[in-house]
Write an enzyme that holds these catalytic residues in place. Structure first.
Site, PDB file in Angstrom:
ATOM      1  N   LYS A   1      -4.418   2.065  -1.696  1.00  0.00           N
ATOM      2  CA  LYS A   1      -3.672   2.066  -0.421  1.00  0.00           C
ATOM      3  C   LYS A   1      -3.395   3.464   0.081  1.00  0.00           C
ATOM      4  CE  LYS A   1      -1.576  -2.410  -1.396  1.00  0.00           C
ATOM      5  NZ  LYS A   1      -1.941  -2.561  -2.810  1.00  0.00           N
TER       6      LYS A   1
HETATM    7  O1  LIG Z   1      -0.898  -7.352   0.825  1.00  0.00           O
HETATM    8  C1  LIG Z   1      -1.145  -7.026  -0.341  1.00  0.00           C
HETATM    9  C2  LIG Z   1      -1.973  -5.972  -0.668  1.00  0.00           C
HETATM   10  C3  LIG Z   1      -2.257  -5.733  -1.980  1.00  0.00           C
HETATM   11  N1  LIG Z   1      -1.728  -6.483  -2.974  1.00  0.00           N
HETATM   12  C4  LIG Z   1      -2.087  -6.155  -4.370  1.00  0.00           C
HETATM   13  O2  LIG Z   1      -2.823  -7.252  -4.914  1.00  0.00           O
HETATM   14  C5  LIG Z   1      -2.393  -7.495  -6.251  1.00  0.00           C
HETATM   15  C6  LIG Z   1      -1.734  -8.854  -6.319  1.00  0.00           C
HETATM   16  O3  LIG Z   1      -1.425  -9.175  -7.643  1.00  0.00           O
HETATM   17  P1  LIG Z   1      -0.982 -10.672  -8.081  1.00  0.00           P
HETATM   18  O4  LIG Z   1      -0.674 -10.521  -9.531  1.00  0.00           O
HETATM   19  O5  LIG Z   1      -2.144 -11.576  -7.817  1.00  0.00           O
HETATM   20  O6  LIG Z   1       0.222 -11.017  -7.277  1.00  0.00           O
HETATM   21  C7  LIG Z   1      -1.488  -6.341  -6.636  1.00  0.00           C
HETATM   22  O7  LIG Z   1      -2.250  -5.314  -7.195  1.00  0.00           O
HETATM   23  C8  LIG Z   1      -0.914  -5.898  -5.297  1.00  0.00           C
HETATM   24  O8  LIG Z   1      -0.562  -4.523  -5.307  1.00  0.00           O
HETATM   25  C9  LIG Z   1      -0.910  -7.511  -2.660  1.00  0.00           C
HETATM   26  O9  LIG Z   1      -0.391  -8.230  -3.534  1.00  0.00           O
HETATM   27  N2  LIG Z   1      -0.638  -7.767  -1.347  1.00  0.00           N
END
Ligand SMILES: O=c1ccn([C@@H]2O[C@H](COP(=O)(O)O)[C@@H](O)[C@H]2O)c(=O)[nH]1
Length: 278
Positions: free
Chosen positions: A96
């Protein structure tokens, strides 16, 4: 040089529409019986890479969980990226990044110049210094066949206040991001290389994603509460471009490699059922 959009299109055709995150949370390391240290991080990343690198289209290491161990964590990120690419999955680094253009150029060389040790197939980027400030990233990505996924409508509840605020012309901030990325992808075949991040948790927000012509990364599935069925509500007619992304939902099944593979297969089957029924 084959574009990222073309490489992603092929990977999804061959392996299915799925992105799995490598997010070594302290709680997951503990759950797996690993120490919360550099060795535990290394074992965790290797386990996921060996279990999934040769079957999942896209793997998304979350940089923060590597960076928290300093230079030794970043060294593990480097080797994880190498192993994933050797295993054949595309690597989307979730960092990001976003800044003024001259600094974005440095981020671009860090992640999208193939000569960099942390070079990946694609990165996530933040547009809040202006989508135009990300131009050096778009340019280097285009030059080297890389991709950039720009935050549009994030999966967290706090994002809406900023992203759905109205600009002077009446569009939301998110829609301006969507429209600028759509322009970058205009005419690209079979798919543009510039994607958007749109959370699977956000429901029907009325945003128009129909002209994006690029991949739509959908985090928020599983641990954040969204289900594959929610993809239909969020994306509607844009479902074919969706790349569903799971981290904890799949990682919770580890460290047994077979269990990780089974969890990824389940996630893929759930998403395929929705994406195929569009
Ligand atoms: O809008 C967003 C952007 C990035 N993320 C990232 O994706 C994963 C989600 O992890 P889970 O364990 O599936 O919840 C994480 O690395 C976030 O930083 C997001 O969740 N939402």
């Amino acid at each position: 040089m084959e574009s990222f959009g073309a490489r992603l299109h092929r990977a999804v055709t061959e392996r299915g529409p799925l992105c799995v995150g490598i997010d070594p949370h302290p709680g997951l390391l503990a759950r797996w019986g690993f120490e919360d240290d550099v060795r535990g991080l290394d074992r965790f990343a290797r386990t996921v890479t060996e279990a999934l690198g040769d079957r999942v289209a896209v793997v998304k290491p979350q940089s923060a969980f590597f960076e928290r161990f300093g230079s030794r964590g970043v060294a593990i990120l480097e080797s994880t990226i190498r192993q994933l690419r050797d295993a054949g999955s595309l690597v989307l680094l979730d960092v990001k990044r976003g800044d003024i253009g001259s600094t974005v150029a440095a981020y671009a060389s860090a992640y999208l110049d193939p000569s960099s040790p942390v070079s990946v197939d694609a990165v996530t980027a933040s547009p809040y210094l202006g989508v135009g400030a990300l131009a050096p990233m778009f340019e280097l990505a285009a030059e080297h066949g890389g991709g950039v996924f720009v935050l549009a409508l994030t999966s967290n509840p706090e994002g809406a206040a900023v992203q759905r605020a109205r600009t002077a012309d009446g569009r939301t901030v998110a829609q301006t991001v969507v429209d600028e990325i759509s322009q970058l992808n205009a005419g690209a075949e079979p798919l543009g290389s510039f994607g958007l991040v749109v959370g699977a948790t956000i429901g029907d927000t009325g945003h128009d994603l129909s002209g994006v012509n690029g991949p739509l990364l959908a985090p928020g599935l599983g641990a954040q509460g969204a289900t594959a069925a929610d993809l239909r509500v969020v994306f509607g007619s844009s479902l074919p471009a969706v790349l569903p992304s799971y981290s904890r939902e799949v990682l919770n099944a580890g460290p047994d490699p077979d269990a990780l593979r089974a969890a990824a297969d389940r996630a893929l089957a759930d998403c395929r059922a929705v994406l195929a029924a569009r």
